[in-house]
Design an enzyme around this catalytic site. Structure first.
Site, short mmCIF file in Angstrom:
data_model
loop_
_atom_site.label_atom_id
_atom_site.label_comp_id
_atom_site.label_asym_id
_atom_site.label_seq_id
_atom_site.Cartn_x
_atom_site.Cartn_y
_atom_site.Cartn_z
N LYS A 1 0.85 -1.20 0.00
CA LYS A 1 0.00 0.00 0.00
C LYS A 1 0.88 1.24 0.00
O LYS A 1 1.90 1.28 0.70
CB LYS A 1 -0.91 -0.01 1.24
CG LYS A 1 -1.94 1.11 1.28
CD LYS A 1 -2.86 0.98 2.49
CE LYS A 1 -3.91 2.08 2.54
NZ LYS A 1 -4.81 1.98 3.71
N SER B 1 -9.81 2.05 2.86
CA SER B 1 -8.90 2.77 2.00
C SER B 1 -7.88 1.89 1.27
O SER B 1 -7.29 2.33 0.28
CB SER B 1 -8.13 3.79 2.85
OG SER B 1 -7.28 3.13 3.77
N SER C 1 -10.11 -0.25 7.03
CA SER C 1 -9.48 -0.08 5.72
C SER C 1 -8.79 -1.31 5.15
O SER C 1 -8.41 -1.31 3.98
CB SER C 1 -8.47 1.06 5.78
OG SER C 1 -9.14 2.30 5.75
#
Lengths: 490, 96, 481
Positions: A81, A156, A180
């Site tokens: 990420k 997210s 997330s």
């Protein structure tokens, strides 16, 4: 071989690598080719560096040749990420303000991952600074849900979930502040785990809300998720909030705890008035499955559930307003082209106005407001106290049960733009995941079925530092079903 | 709950150092006011005598010994700087 | 109408540590710009603070030395404000639960003369807390340049109550803090290096009025003398304004040491809204009695206590102690010689504060590098005391010792300074002098005591300066009576 390399599990791949049936270079190339083939559609990656990945793969192959394999992740491509610092790689947080930032240091979890021989593969898209539940708040691009490209992948960590789901990475790292990791895992039909607060070092994780953030693993199987968690867990002297507690062998624990007759709790506040909760069907079937194994299912109560979202949005935005103050156009971020140089403050105003997207602005403004003079007690202090009540709810519930079963998200992935302009309705969709961050407990999302052709996850919330137990519980469900072998058609 | 919360958006934006257009001011204040309206729900709860939670698993006395470790080379420290000179970060003249 | 000033000081003191307060990069002064930096110091994304144990010990020590209460529990808060020298745009500090509460500083005012001890009083402290220092801005015509080397140096803020009334008191207050910090090894408090910095809050009101006048914050006080002069100027200015019937408004003024006056920086602005909240990246600190006691044991005898003891125990005058005591090393040097021969303490004190300091300063030598050990100095004082050599000769012996590191006896041997005659010889010289100089003899006998000096000089000449003048005087008087 039954599937392409890029869709095999890390557990199977590490066997193939150990037996020299494949090389890491072959595997990495397969993932690269897959990414190039589908990422125009999925748009999971902010950036990737093929040569760098292949060079890491070659080193891994050389290690194996010398008989010095570093373990089950050695040579396995892991997507990262774009919120974690990797030395000499971009770190954008999917924000314009960090668009050109290259990190001069490694996050602790990245260092650990490097030590386990993993091939670090690409930077995955996300909601800007991890603020969002759909990855639509990225300044870079809009990621699609591999199961239905016009739907959101969740967020997210949307890029991390979509990449694993689409075979663009074998496993990936995400971060979870209010759901997330778990929510996008649920939306993309993969496994995602938010560890106990303090289990994984936050050093090198660009902070959103310091007291809620955790880095965690995502994979297509529970085993893969466990192996990735293994490599990133443990106390870190560079993170004062990381916990000094032994890290069990998660992969072994999955085997050892097999067949245990667990006691599960169903929080009544999550299940009552749930007519609108589209994902309830598959979740209820999953509960029946555990019953059929001889596990006990009990109703429990988390009386302060209704206050979780409000509490969360105070704590998270207040911390964020301060954490994001460092992005100011002075040292390493985007600096506005034009500002009033005679007004020493204008460089901040303009750089931040240009650099931040709307959701980030909204949350920074909210956080600034709740901390501002005269409002601290009414908002921040109040939320910290409510947080205590929410934490106690879980402590109370865990006296009687080993874990809680809930839906991960109220509904499967929604269409792009469905919540735009109505931030509150988006916030409310985090209802099942947010409490775990407030209480600091671990949570796992495992695929448990489909609604309207879109995957849905079962959330298992565990006791603090009992990731081994919820992984074992998840594995029990996974082994009896075929979801892990079902992939989106792209 | 008493009256609907009102946000002084100019003041908040100035504290947060974010320039907002008039349009943004209108949009953000109404959105934030609706979120604050929702948040006011916390006032239903009596939290007298409840200790605040700052950390989910709080421990005390977490420190390091006073030993110097490695620094970033100056070139690395400055490599992302929007503007630099003499190995320092250039900023608009600060008038005290 | 009579007016009085009320002054409070905020004193920032850097704690001497190897590494920064919340990260491992070095603390230091005078390094190339941006060399003492790491991800934490630059506020890079993902960086996290970790407390430096030695900085905590340092402030607890400071607190105990300044008579503060050290509560069982303290925590860290973020003070949010944007400024280019602040890497995170928040400072990690202690808002409502500082590590040191209350306390006081014993100060000494100037005495009537240098030989007289001035009056002592206690200035009350509000608190002392710990925080991170910020970077340094270098101003140029068009822009400013930021160097973050100083950022995250451990910094204590010592806050006094509005409990002082003159520049002289503020001067004494800072001097006392500085000496205490140096004695405890907490900081060198070199104001030129920014290790100690002070801001003053000054208000003036008519005598008898209870409420404080409008608060003027005075900045840019770069030396202890600057603090004194700046405050005195500001008191005068405010008093004159009030006498003219003007009212003061809260503002920040700046001391210009070159021009010797203060100038307005900014009028009262909107109160800062620092949005303090507990720093979620750091855990709280719990301090128990064992910790407090361990630190208490490390605190040396403090300057004023030592001064009082020296005066009592060694019976040496204030004027000597006031030179010895402010310098911890010098006072230790003195005492290690004096405690072996308390009767010679005054002579030792004289040598240390006169000859030794003079030679050290002329040769630009630090006391730690001085070749005369306290024992060496004692040996010199003892040979004088025994009358082996004269004070006059001792001065040269001292310089030899200082240059070579030899003991007093070694120098005396090598240079043949020891008298090579006995008392009979001295008597003979005295007789000769009396015989050869009838004039002074006459004068002395007719009552002019001073005339004896001429005879003494003659004898000293004959002995090539080695005779003991006291003995010679005795002998001469005997001969002339």
């Amino acid at each position: 071989m039954s599937a392409e390399l890029y869709y095999k599990s890390a557990s199977e791949l590490s066997g193939l690598l150990d037996r020299k049936e494949i090389s890491s270079v072959e595997l990495t190339q397969s993932v690269i080719d897959r990414t190039k083939a589908v990422d125009d559609l999925v748009q999971a990656f902010n950036s990737f560096d093929e040569e760098n990945a292949l060079a890491q793969a070659e080193e891994s192959d050389a290690r194996r040749k010398r008989g010095e394999s570093l373990g089950s992740l050695d040579g396995i491509p892991v997507g990262i990420k774009d919120v974690l610092a990797v030395k000499d790689q971009p770190l954008t947080c999917s924000s314009k303000i960090l668009a050109d930032f290259v990190s001069p240091y490694d996050a602790t979890c990245i260092q650990k991952l490097k030590r386990s021989g993993a091939v670090l593969w690409g930077r995955l898209n996300m909601d800007e600074f991890a603020m969002g539940s759909s990855t639509e708040n990225s300044a870079t691009k809009i990621t699609g849900n591999p199961w239905k490209l016009d739907c959101i992948p969740g967020g997210s960590s949307g890029g991390s979930a979509a990449a694993v789901s689409a075979g663009e990475a074998i496993v990936s790292l995400g971060s979870d502040t209010g759901g997330s990791i778990r929510q996008p895992a649920s939306h993309c039909g993969i496994v995602g785990l938010k560890p106990t607060y303090g289990r994984v070092s936050r050093y090198g994780l660009a902070a959103f809300a310091s007291s809620l953030d955790q880095v965690g693993p995502m994979g297509r199987t529970v085993w893969d998720t466990a192996a990735l968690l293994q490599s990133i867990s443990g106390h870190d002297p560079n993170d004062s909030t990381s916990y000094r507690i032994d890290v069990p062998d998660y992969v072994q624990a999955i085997e050892q705890l097999k067949g245990r007759k667990w006691t599960f709790g169903l929080p009544k506040e999550y299940f009552e008035n749930a007519e609108d909760t589209a994902s309830m069907g598959p979740v209820k079937e999953a509960i029946e499955f555990y019953k059929s194994l001889g596990c006990e299912i009990k109703e429990v109560s988390l009386p302060h559930t209704a206050y979780a979202v409000a509490t969360y949005y105070i704590v998270a935005t207040a911390e964020a307003s301060s954490n994001l103050a460092r992005y100011d156009g002075i040292r390493y971020t985007h600096r506005a082209e034009s500002f009033d140089a005679k007004d020493s403050v204008d460089i901040y105003r303009q750089s931040r106005a240009e650099g931040f997207g709307n959701e980030v602005k909204r949350r920074v403004l909210l956080g600034t407001y709740v901390l501002s003079s005269g409002y601290y007690d009414a908002y921040y202090l109040k939320a910290q106290k409510t947080r205590t009540l929410i934490r106690r709810d879980f402590e109370e519930a865990f006296r009687d049960v080993d874990a809680l079963l809930t839906p991960t998200a109220p509904s499967p992935a929604f269409k792009r733009g469905a919540h735009s302009g109505d931030p509150l309705s988006m916030y409310l969709s985090d209802i099942y995941t947010i409490s775990a961050n407030l209480a600091g407990i671990p949570g796992l999302s495992v695929p448990c079925g489909y609604v309207d052709g879109l995957p849905v996850g079962l959330q298992i919330l565990g006791k603090p530092f009992k990731e081994d137990e919820i992984l074992a519980m998840g594995n029990e469900f996974e082994s009896a079903h075929n979801f892990k072998n079902e992939h989106p058609s792209l | 709950m008493a009256e609907a919360p009102h946000i002084d958006i100019d003041k908040v934006a100035e504290l947060a150092r974010i320039a907002l257009t008039d349009e943004e001011k209108t949009k953000f204040s109404s959105q934030l006011e609706s979120i604050l309206g929702y948040i006011d729900k916390l006032n239903e709860l009596d939290t007298t005598n409840v200790e605040p939670t700052a950390h989910p698993h709080s421990v005390e006395n977490v420190w390091r010994e006073d030993r110097a470790t490695s620094e970033l080379p100056t070139s690395e420290a400055l490599k992302n700087a929007p503007k630099q000179r003499q190995n320092m970060f250039v900023v608009p003249k600060v008038v005290e | 109408m009579e007016y009085e000033a009320v002054i409070g000081l905020e004193v920032h003191v850097q704690i001497k540590t190897e590494s920064k307060i919340f990260s491992g990069s070095r603390s230091g002064y005078g390094y190339e710009p941006n060399t003492l930096v790491d991800p934490v110091v630059l506020g890079l994304p993902g960086s996290l603070p970790v407390m430096n144990k030695t900085a905590l010990d340092g402030i607890i020590k400071a607190g105990l030395a300044l008579n503060c209460t050290i509560p069982d529990y303290c925590k860290w808060d973020r003070k949010n404000y944007f400024y280019p020298d602040s890497p995170n745009n928040y400072q990690i500090t202690q808002y409502d639960q500082p590590i040191c509460d209350g306390g006081f500083v014993e100060i000494e005012m100037k005495g009537e003369t240098r030989a007289v001890m001035g009056s002592h009083r206690k200035v009350a402290l509000t608190r002392i807390h710990l925080e991170n220092d910020v970077g340094k801005l270098n101003h140029f015509a068009e822009d400013s340049l930021v160097d973050y080397n100083r950022a995250f140096t451990p910094l204590m803020e010592i806050v006094s109550e509005p409990d002082m009334h003159s520049g002289a008191e503020a001067f004494a207050f800072l001097t006392a803090i500085r000496q205490t910090m140096i004695y405890c090894g907490i900081s060198d408090c070199d104001m030129e290096k920014g290790q100690m910095r002070a801001d003053a809050n000054i208000s003036v009101r008519p005598v008898g009025q209870k409420e404080l006048g409008a608060k003027i914050e005075l900045k840019n006080l770069n030396s202890i003398t600057g603090v004194k002069n700046g405050i005195e100027y500001e008191i005068k200015r405010q008093t004159q304004e009030l006498k003219k019937g003007r009212t003061m408004t809260q503002a920040t003024w700046r001391w210009d040491a070159d021009l010797g006056r203060t100038e307005l920086m900014r009028e009262k602005e909107d109160a800062h809204d620092y949005r303090y909240f507990p720093d979620p990246d750091l855990m709280p600190v719990r301090i128990d009695d064992e910790w407090r006691e361990r630190i208490r044991c490390e605190i040396p005898e403090l300057p004023f206590d030592k001064q009082r003891r020296f005066m009592e125990q060694y019976e040496i005058p204030y004027s000597i102690t006031s030179v010895l005591v402010p310098d911890w090393e010098l006072s230790e040097y003195f005492e290690s010689a004096a405690k072996k021969a308390p009767k010679c303490a005054q002579a030792i004190g004289n040598y240390v504060t006169n000859d030794l300091l003079r030679e050290l300063s002329e040769s630009n030598t630090a006391l730690s590098e001085c070749k005369i050990s306290p024992d060496g100095l004692l040996s010199l004082v003892e040979v004088i005391e025994k009358g082996v050599i004269t004070k006059q000769i001792a001065k040269d012996v001292f310089i030899e010792m200082f240059n070579t590191g030899e003991s007093a006896t070694e120098v005396i041997e090598r240079k043949g300074l020891k008298p090579d005659f006995d008392e009979g010889q001295v008597k003979d010289w005295c007789q000769e002098a009396v015989d050869e100089n009838p004039r002074p003899v006459e004068d002395f006998r007719s009552g002019n005591e001073k005339a004896l000096n001429a005879l003494l000089g003659q004898v000293m000449k004959k002995s090539r300066g080695k005779a003991n003048p006291q003995i010679v005087q005795g002998l001469l008087k005997e001969l002339l009576s």
